[in-house]
Design a protein around this motif. Structure first.
Motif, PDB file in Angstrom:
ATOM      1  N   ILE A 180       0.882  -1.171   0.000  1.00 50.60           N
ATOM      2  CA  ILE A 180       0.000   0.000   0.000  1.00 50.60           C
ATOM      3  C   ILE A 180       0.914   1.213   0.000  1.00 50.60           C
ATOM      4  N   ILE A 181       0.717   2.095  -0.963  1.00 48.54           N
ATOM      5  CA  ILE A 181       1.567   3.270  -1.098  1.00 48.54           C
ATOM      6  C   ILE A 181       0.728   4.514  -0.837  1.00 48.54           C
ATOM      7  N   VAL A 182       1.185   5.325   0.106  1.00 45.84           N
ATOM      8  CA  VAL A 182       0.477   6.544   0.503  1.00 45.84           C
ATOM      9  C   VAL A 182       1.192   7.729  -0.153  1.00 45.84           C
ATOM     10  N   GLY A 183       0.526   8.356  -1.116  1.00 44.28           N
ATOM     11  CA  GLY A 183       1.124   9.460  -1.868  1.00 44.28           C
ATOM     12  C   GLY A 183       1.352   9.036  -3.305  1.00 44.28           C
ATOM     13  N   ALA A 184       0.724   9.755  -4.246  1.00 42.20           N
ATOM     14  CA  ALA A 184       0.700   9.289  -5.637  1.00 42.20           C
ATOM     15  C   ALA A 184       1.387  10.238  -6.606  1.00 42.20           C
ATOM     16  N   ARG A 185       2.361  11.013  -6.095  1.00 48.25           N
ATOM     17  CA  ARG A 185       3.038  11.930  -7.015  1.00 48.25           C
ATOM     18  C   ARG A 185       4.358  11.296  -7.500  1.00 48.25           C
TER      19      ARG A 185
ATOM     20  N   VAL B 230       3.640  -1.064   3.959  1.00 51.44           N
ATOM     21  CA  VAL B 230       3.035   0.246   3.715  1.00 51.44           C
ATOM     22  C   VAL B 230       4.168   1.216   3.430  1.00 51.44           C
ATOM     23  N   ILE B 231       4.054   1.925   2.311  1.00 51.66           N
ATOM     24  CA  ILE B 231       5.126   2.817   1.856  1.00 51.66           C
ATOM     25  C   ILE B 231       4.645   4.258   1.920  1.00 51.66           C
TER      26      ILE B 231
ATOM     27  N   SER C 132       5.297  13.929   5.755  1.00 52.08           N
ATOM     28  CA  SER C 132       4.782  12.572   5.629  1.00 52.08           C
ATOM     29  C   SER C 132       4.010  12.093   6.858  1.00 52.08           C
ATOM     30  N   PHE C 133       2.766  11.690   6.628  1.00 57.96           N
ATOM     31  CA  PHE C 133       1.964  11.084   7.692  1.00 57.96           C
ATOM     32  C   PHE C 133       2.577   9.752   8.114  1.00 57.96           C
ATOM     33  N   VAL C 134       3.020   8.982   7.142  1.00 54.78           N
ATOM     34  CA  VAL C 134       3.584   7.672   7.457  1.00 54.78           C
ATOM     35  C   VAL C 134       4.837   7.824   8.309  1.00 54.78           C
ATOM     36  N   ALA C 135       5.719   8.773   7.937  1.00 52.83           N
ATOM     37  CA  ALA C 135       6.951   8.981   8.708  1.00 52.83           C
ATOM     38  C   ALA C 135       6.643   9.372  10.146  1.00 52.83           C
ATOM     39  N   ARG C 136       5.636  10.219  10.335  1.00 50.50           N
ATOM     40  CA  ARG C 136       5.259  10.611  11.703  1.00 50.50           C
ATOM     41  C   ARG C 136       4.677   9.433  12.462  1.00 50.50           C
TER      42      ARG C 136
ATOM     43  N   LYS D  60       9.796  -2.355  10.334  1.00 49.97           N
ATOM     44  CA  LYS D  60       9.004  -3.579  10.194  1.00 49.97           C
ATOM     45  C   LYS D  60       7.648  -3.267   9.567  1.00 49.97           C
ATOM     46  N   GLY D  61       7.512  -3.659   8.312  1.00 46.29           N
ATOM     47  CA  GLY D  61       6.249  -3.470   7.605  1.00 46.29           C
ATOM     48  C   GLY D  61       6.078  -2.097   6.990  1.00 46.29           C
ATOM     49  N   TRP D  62       7.115  -1.263   6.988  1.00 47.59           N
ATOM     50  CA  TRP D  62       6.970   0.065   6.392  1.00 47.59           C
ATOM     51  C   TRP D  62       8.250   0.526   5.715  1.00 47.59           C
ATOM     52  N   ALA D  63       8.097   1.466   4.779  1.00 37.99           N
ATOM     53  CA  ALA D  63       9.233   2.075   4.103  1.00 37.99           C
ATOM     54  C   ALA D  63       8.850   3.484   3.682  1.00 37.99           C
TER      55      ALA D  63
END
Length: 406
Positions: A5-10, A155-156, A163-167, A277-280
């Motif tokens: 799952i990739i968050v951000g499509a640019r 989840v990327i 970045s929401f994911v980074a936070r 673990k489970g993210w990038a």
């Protein structure tokens, strides 16, 4: 269940999704925006980035949008004189582009969808799903506000500086640099200009390049401390800056501004740990430098290729994903640190040190060395190779020899 799952499509997310899907993986790509939509950007796709787009068989599609090629005879003006040359070391010397983000991002998103990616626009990720110490998916909602859960092997975060994911995963930051430069840009019609022009002065820098729809991007940077004053009177500050290159200013004045001034107070430089673990993380979510050297789009393409390759290899080999991504982090850092340092220094917009002014003078009149310099500062060849004592010594010696025989 998705593979990714990739968050951000640019510029980082869509290529990563496309490359994984082309290898047969099941990918979900989400973005809170709908497309086409704009975003603050330097716009510049340097020739080495265009070379990657060609490898993905998308460069022809970008050229077909009407964005003229750049960097075939670019100008880097340092005040007393201008260095003019090309970048023969990437994309077979055919240059790069300066596309509108409404155009480039739509093209990349469409390519991801054509590869079989499940694309959801207008989708907001509210939280990451975690099982034990591993990220296993996302919970979010679309425009209908209905909350949904989706799960994946990884989840990327391709969702930029903020970045929401980074936070959410508390990705560690290191080698952080404060905001150095602020900037404004807009689009003009009727400007006599057929390639990119860059001007570096004391305490400001500016330039322009042709973009889509017959328009020309005009951008100006100042030290970040000047942002409140610039924001209070953008037009005055822009024209005062441009007047330090009278010919360029006159050509811009002949044109007509077609849109408002878009501005930013600047962004910090940083490296983030780009995996767990489970993210990038990929693109600006992973690593960022001041935009003054316009590396963001090309870097995003490079990282997308690296991440897609490491994930596909990790999923099909004995090596763990974390091992592959640890190696990727080390390779990223080794590749970008020289440009990171160079960009940080340039973004201060302080006068060039004497040794750099001497190098500029030695480059003037040496076309091969000028082409190599332009290739190095845009990322087509390694910057340390160009700035090595041995190479700089050769350039200085050639200039001295020319002076003795002139």
């Amino acid at each position: 269940m998705y593979d990714a799952i990739i968050v951000g499509a640019r510029c980082a997310g869509s290529p990563t999704a496309m490359l994984l899907a082309r290898q047969g993986f099941k990918v979900l790509l989400v973005d809170r925006a709908t497309f086409p939509s704009d975003t603050i950007s330097t716009h510049i796709l340097w020739p080495h980035g265009a070379e990657i787009l060609a490898r993905w068989e998308l460069l022809g599609s970008l050229a077909a949008t009407g964005a003229p090629p750049i960097c075939r005879h670019m100008t880097f003006d340092v005040g007393p004189f201008a260095l003019r040359g090309a970048i023969p070391d990437a994309n077979d010397g055919m240059g790069g582009f300066c596309p509108r983000r409404t155009v480039l991002d739509r093209l990349l998103l469409d390519a991801a969808a054509a590869a079989g990616v499940d694309v959801r626009e207008g989708f907001i990720v509210d939280e990451l799903l975690v099982a034990g110490d591993r990220v296993v998916g996302v919970r979010g909602h679309g425009r209908d506000a209905k909350r949904v859960e989706e799960r994946a092997r990884i989840v990327i975060g391709a969702d930029g500086v903020n970045s929401f994911v980074a936070r959410a995963v508390q990705a560690a930051e290191y080698d952080v640099r404060p905001v150095a430069a602020c900037g404004y840009y807009s689009y003009f019609s009727g400007v006599r200009q057929d390639d990119i022009e860059l001007y570096v002065r004391d305490h400001h820098a500016f330039g322009g390049a042709p973009t889509n729809d017959g328009l020309h991007l005009v951008m100006v940077n100042w030290p970040a401390r000047d942002f409140p004053a610039v924001r209070a009177d953008v037009e005055d500050y822009v024209w005062r800056a441009l007047e330090s290159a009278p010919d360029f200013a006159a050509r811009v004045r002949e044109g007509r501004r077609e849109e408002k001034w878009y501005g930013t107070a600047g962004v910090p430089g940083y490296f983030r740990k780009p995996y767990g673990k489970g993210w990038a993380l990929v693109g600006d979510a992973s690593y960022n430098r001041d935009p003054i050297t316009a590396q963001g789009i090309s870097d995003a393409f490079i990282e997308a290729e690296m991440l897609a390759t490491n994930l596909s290899t990790g999923w099909s080999s004995a090596a763990t994903i974390e091992e592959r991504l640890s190696s990727q982090e080390a390779a990223r850092n080794e590749r970008v640190r020289p440009m990171y340092a160079f960009t940080g220094q340039l973004a201060t917009l302080e006068p060039a040190p004497p040794e750099m002014r001497a190098l500029f003078a030695a480059l003037y009149g040496n076309q091969d060395a000028t082409n190599a310099f332009l290739s190095a500062i845009t990322g087509a060849i390694p910057l340390p190779d160009f700035l090595s004592n041995e190479n700089v010594g050769r350039i200085m010696a050639a200039a001295k020899d020319l002076e003795l025989h002139s």
